[in-house]
Design an enzyme around this catalytic site. Sequence first.
Site, PDB file in Angstrom:
ATOM      1  N   VAL A  17      18.765  23.641  64.056  1.00  0.00           N
ATOM      2  CA  VAL A  17      19.937  23.740  64.708  1.00  0.00           C
ATOM      3  C   VAL A  17      20.114  23.260  66.040  1.00  0.00           C
ATOM      4  O   VAL A  17      21.252  22.365  66.533  1.00  0.00           O
ATOM      5  CB  VAL A  17      20.439  25.307  64.744  1.00  0.00           C
ATOM      6  CG1 VAL A  17      21.978  25.432  64.955  1.00  0.00           C
ATOM      7  CG2 VAL A  17      20.341  25.837  63.152  1.00  0.00           C
ATOM      8  N   LYS A 106      19.872  36.109  63.931  1.00  0.00           N
ATOM      9  CA  LYS A 106      20.400  37.386  63.076  1.00  0.00           C
ATOM     10  C   LYS A 106      19.224  38.390  63.498  1.00  0.00           C
ATOM     11  O   LYS A 106      19.545  39.625  63.318  1.00  0.00           O
ATOM     12  CB  LYS A 106      20.634  37.054  61.767  1.00  0.00           C
ATOM     13  CG  LYS A 106      19.554  36.454  60.921  1.00  0.00           C
ATOM     14  CD  LYS A 106      19.890  35.528  60.298  1.00  0.00           C
ATOM     15  CE  LYS A 106      19.073  34.280  60.241  1.00  0.00           C
ATOM     16  NZ  LYS A 106      19.390  33.116  59.974  1.00  0.00           N
ATOM     17  N   GLY A 188      13.167  22.723  50.406  1.00  0.00           N
ATOM     18  CA  GLY A 188      13.165  23.194  51.818  1.00  0.00           C
ATOM     19  C   GLY A 188      14.118  24.480  52.052  1.00  0.00           C
ATOM     20  O   GLY A 188      14.240  24.584  53.126  1.00  0.00           O
ATOM     21  N   LYS A 207      21.740  40.550  58.242  1.00  0.00           N
ATOM     22  CA  LYS A 207      23.069  40.138  58.217  1.00  0.00           C
ATOM     23  C   LYS A 207      23.808  41.068  57.810  1.00  0.00           C
ATOM     24  O   LYS A 207      25.116  41.197  58.363  1.00  0.00           O
ATOM     25  CB  LYS A 207      23.223  38.654  57.093  1.00  0.00           C
ATOM     26  CG  LYS A 207      22.576  37.506  57.766  1.00  0.00           C
ATOM     27  CD  LYS A 207      22.552  36.266  56.766  1.00  0.00           C
ATOM     28  CE  LYS A 207      21.618  34.964  57.098  1.00  0.00           C
ATOM     29  NZ  LYS A 207      21.436  34.208  55.990  1.00  0.00           N
TER      30      LYS A 207
HETATM   31  P1  NDP Z   1      13.465  25.969  64.339  1.00  0.00           P
HETATM   32  O1  NDP Z   1      12.319  26.635  63.912  1.00  0.00           O
HETATM   33  O2  NDP Z   1      13.732  24.653  63.576  1.00  0.00           O
HETATM   34  O3  NDP Z   1      13.724  25.601  65.846  1.00  0.00           O
HETATM   35  C1  NDP Z   1      13.323  26.396  66.728  1.00  0.00           C
HETATM   36  C2  NDP Z   1      13.270  25.712  68.145  1.00  0.00           C
HETATM   37  O4  NDP Z   1      12.866  26.656  69.267  1.00  0.00           O
HETATM   38  C3  NDP Z   1      12.223  24.548  68.203  1.00  0.00           C
HETATM   39  O5  NDP Z   1      12.824  23.311  68.841  1.00  0.00           O
HETATM   40  C4  NDP Z   1      11.235  25.334  69.392  1.00  0.00           C
HETATM   41  O6  NDP Z   1      10.230  24.228  69.969  1.00  0.00           O
HETATM   42  C5  NDP Z   1      11.891  26.124  70.124  1.00  0.00           C
HETATM   43  N1  NDP Z   1      11.022  27.313  70.580  1.00  0.00           N
HETATM   44  C6  NDP Z   1      10.487  28.104  69.916  1.00  0.00           C
HETATM   45  N2  NDP Z   1       9.982  29.166  70.765  1.00  0.00           N
HETATM   46  C7  NDP Z   1      10.018  28.597  71.979  1.00  0.00           C
HETATM   47  C8  NDP Z   1       9.682  29.016  72.954  1.00  0.00           C
HETATM   48  N3  NDP Z   1       8.934  30.304  73.370  1.00  0.00           N
HETATM   49  N4  NDP Z   1       9.970  28.549  74.235  1.00  0.00           N
HETATM   50  C9  NDP Z   1      10.528  27.591  73.982  1.00  0.00           C
HETATM   51  N5  NDP Z   1      11.205  26.653  73.012  1.00  0.00           N
HETATM   52  C10 NDP Z   1      10.690  27.504  71.754  1.00  0.00           C
HETATM   53  O7  NDP Z   1      14.663  27.092  64.078  1.00  0.00           O
HETATM   54  P2  NDP Z   1      16.380  26.968  63.642  1.00  0.00           P
HETATM   55  O8  NDP Z   1      16.846  25.631  64.429  1.00  0.00           O
HETATM   56  O9  NDP Z   1      16.177  26.792  62.122  1.00  0.00           O
HETATM   57  O10 NDP Z   1      16.930  28.062  63.819  1.00  0.00           O
HETATM   58  C11 NDP Z   1      17.431  28.558  65.218  1.00  0.00           C
HETATM   59  C12 NDP Z   1      17.886  29.789  65.021  1.00  0.00           C
HETATM   60  O11 NDP Z   1      19.244  29.760  64.259  1.00  0.00           O
HETATM   61  C13 NDP Z   1      17.185  30.960  64.486  1.00  0.00           C
HETATM   62  O12 NDP Z   1      17.531  32.109  64.995  1.00  0.00           O
HETATM   63  C14 NDP Z   1      17.714  31.086  63.155  1.00  0.00           C
HETATM   64  O13 NDP Z   1      17.589  32.272  62.522  1.00  0.00           O
HETATM   65  C15 NDP Z   1      19.215  30.813  63.220  1.00  0.00           C
HETATM   66  N6  NDP Z   1      19.917  30.184  62.149  1.00  0.00           N
HETATM   67  C16 NDP Z   1      19.457  28.827  61.495  1.00  0.00           C
HETATM   68  C17 NDP Z   1      20.176  28.340  60.431  1.00  0.00           C
HETATM   69  C18 NDP Z   1      19.490  27.118  59.775  1.00  0.00           C
HETATM   70  O14 NDP Z   1      20.045  26.681  58.790  1.00  0.00           O
HETATM   71  N7  NDP Z   1      18.086  26.732  60.089  1.00  0.00           N
HETATM   72  C19 NDP Z   1      21.148  28.833  59.812  1.00  0.00           C
HETATM   73  C20 NDP Z   1      21.769  30.054  60.781  1.00  0.00           C
HETATM   74  C21 NDP Z   1      21.191  30.706  61.868  1.00  0.00           C
HETATM   75  P3  NDP Z   1       9.380  23.013  69.359  1.00  0.00           P
HETATM   76  O15 NDP Z   1      10.484  22.225  68.564  1.00  0.00           O
HETATM   77  O16 NDP Z   1       8.882  22.410  70.676  1.00  0.00           O
HETATM   78  O17 NDP Z   1       8.371  23.555  68.482  1.00  0.00           O
HETATM   79  N1  HSE Z   2      17.018  31.549  55.079  1.00  0.00           N
HETATM   80  C1  HSE Z   2      18.499  31.391  55.044  1.00  0.00           C
HETATM   81  C2  HSE Z   2      19.116  31.378  53.660  1.00  0.00           C
HETATM   82  C3  HSE Z   2      18.920  30.431  56.096  1.00  0.00           C
HETATM   83  O1  HSE Z   2      18.439  30.920  52.719  1.00  0.00           O
HETATM   84  O2  HSE Z   2      20.304  31.700  53.663  1.00  0.00           O
HETATM   85  C4  HSE Z   2      19.945  31.008  56.943  1.00  0.00           C
HETATM   86  O3  HSE Z   2      19.969  32.381  57.493  1.00  0.00           O
END
Ligand code: NDP
Ligand code: HSE
Length: 441
Positions: A17, A106, A188, A207
């Site tokens: 994201v 969440k 995925g 949620k």
């Molecule tokens: P990812 O695991 O893809 O990305 C996490 C990012 O955070 C990475 O860039 C990672 O760095 C960075 N990170 C993690 N820990 C640290 C730290 N301690 N210090 C600095 N940077 C850090 O997560 P998503 O993008 O999938 O999700 C992000 C949020 O959005 C979550 O809370 C998720 O629940 C929420 N969300 C996600 C959805 C989705 O479709 N993916 C949908 C709705 C909500 P690095 O890249 O260097 O490892």
């Molecule tokens: N794992 C979650 C889903 C992604 O399958 O809907 C977003 O929360």
Amino acid sequence: MIEYRNLRIALLGAGSVGAQVASLLLEHGEELANRSGAGLELVGVAVRDLDAPRSADIPRDLLTTDAESLILGADIVIELMGGLEPARTYILQALNSGADVITGNKALLATHGPELFDAAEQVGAQLYYEAAVAGAIPIIRPLRDSLAGDRIKRILGIVNGTTNFILDRMDTAGESLEAALATATELGYAEKSDPSADIEGFDAAQKTAILASLAFHTTVPLDSVYREGITSVTIEQVDAARKAGYVVKLLAICERMTDAVTGEEGVSARVYPALVPRSHPLAAVHGAKNAVFVEAEAAGDLMFYGAGAGGKETASAVLGDVVSAARRHVIGGPGVAESTHANLPILPISSVTTRYQITLRVIDEPGVLAAVATLFSGHGVSVETVEQSVAAPGRGDAAATATLVIGTHEASESDLSATVAALETSQVVSSVTSVLRVEGS
Ligand code: NDP
Ligand code: HSE
């Protein structure tokens, strides 16, 4: 070109994201500035590994591993790291420094929401979280703002795309749960290492806690959300549901209801697989899509549908929050606190009333139906429908067996559980093969 005041934006996380948020902010900066009335300057992006591959190009000089320094001096902090720590600490640091915070986390909100909302209120900042429930679907703002003048009666949500994908494959392609999970993992949707957050209902429960808190102006702690995942759903149940005009869906249910035991008004928040009539709008939600069906006193029924996950899709919800936060900075004044004024009691699952469908195998002999009916009435559960199908005795079978599918009127969980316990030990019942709740009718 109009000269705007500049707002400094710090982004924590550049994963699925975060990378899309950074890319859209950089690409559409001028358009977003015109909509917000403020320049939106992305001042840095905190990550763990500066060299990790990204799904979008982010200028190298914006990346940093020093999240704490980045937060200092930011007007708006976007947290997209996920997890409880250090996300909680960083958000508190940001709020305490007066920045507005946007998060899609969440797990964090469901676990530490009250602490974070209190911190925001103390300093007059705002915490935005449109992306935390159902990804791209606008549901937080409709509940908090558009429906603030109405009374929500019930929310039925398909808020986990992975489990909806799996149940849909079982229904439409006849796959077993294991095969559908393997397909979801391959595509995925489900985590390879640990799909339990999705299939055990933990993600949906988080949620549900957020939606119920918002809808009923009540703090709903995560551990008060009743949760069952989909791991015990069988292909036989899905097939039988189809034949009976239902589809099995994992539902997030938030309901204002009267306690079946005490008569007290309260809130029920629960997650479980349930039978949904095929005529209900939620039955038409296929694949990994999400939908939230809201029943409001004055507005009637509303449905919000779309992508519940995905980097770019979820980034749309985050950027909507960025524009709202920027507009608030331009207008000035304190943020609006979360409303928990109603503070209704949270009802346990034993106090919930709903309809059920129970499938039994019985010996096909005179008096069996009457004995089964007596067990239901003896526990205060009223039978609505009974269907019987008879299988001829196989070689070696003493007698023909019958399958009874019994639909009940509304009954309390405690009465239903007592009925099922009595059926399981009854002389006339060979086995209780399925117990499913019926929702949305
Ligand atoms: P990812 O695991 O893809 O990305 C996490 C990012 O955070 C990475 O860039 C990672 O760095 C960075 N990170 C993690 N820990 C640290 C730290 N301690 N210090 C600095 N940077 C850090 O997560 P998503 O993008 O999938 O999700 C992000 C949020 O959005 C979550 O809370 C998720 O629940 C929420 N969300 C996600 C959805 C989705 O479709 N993916 C949908 C709705 C909500 P690095 O890249 O260097 O490892
Ligand atoms: N794992 C979650 C889903 C992604 O399958 O809907 C977003 O929360």
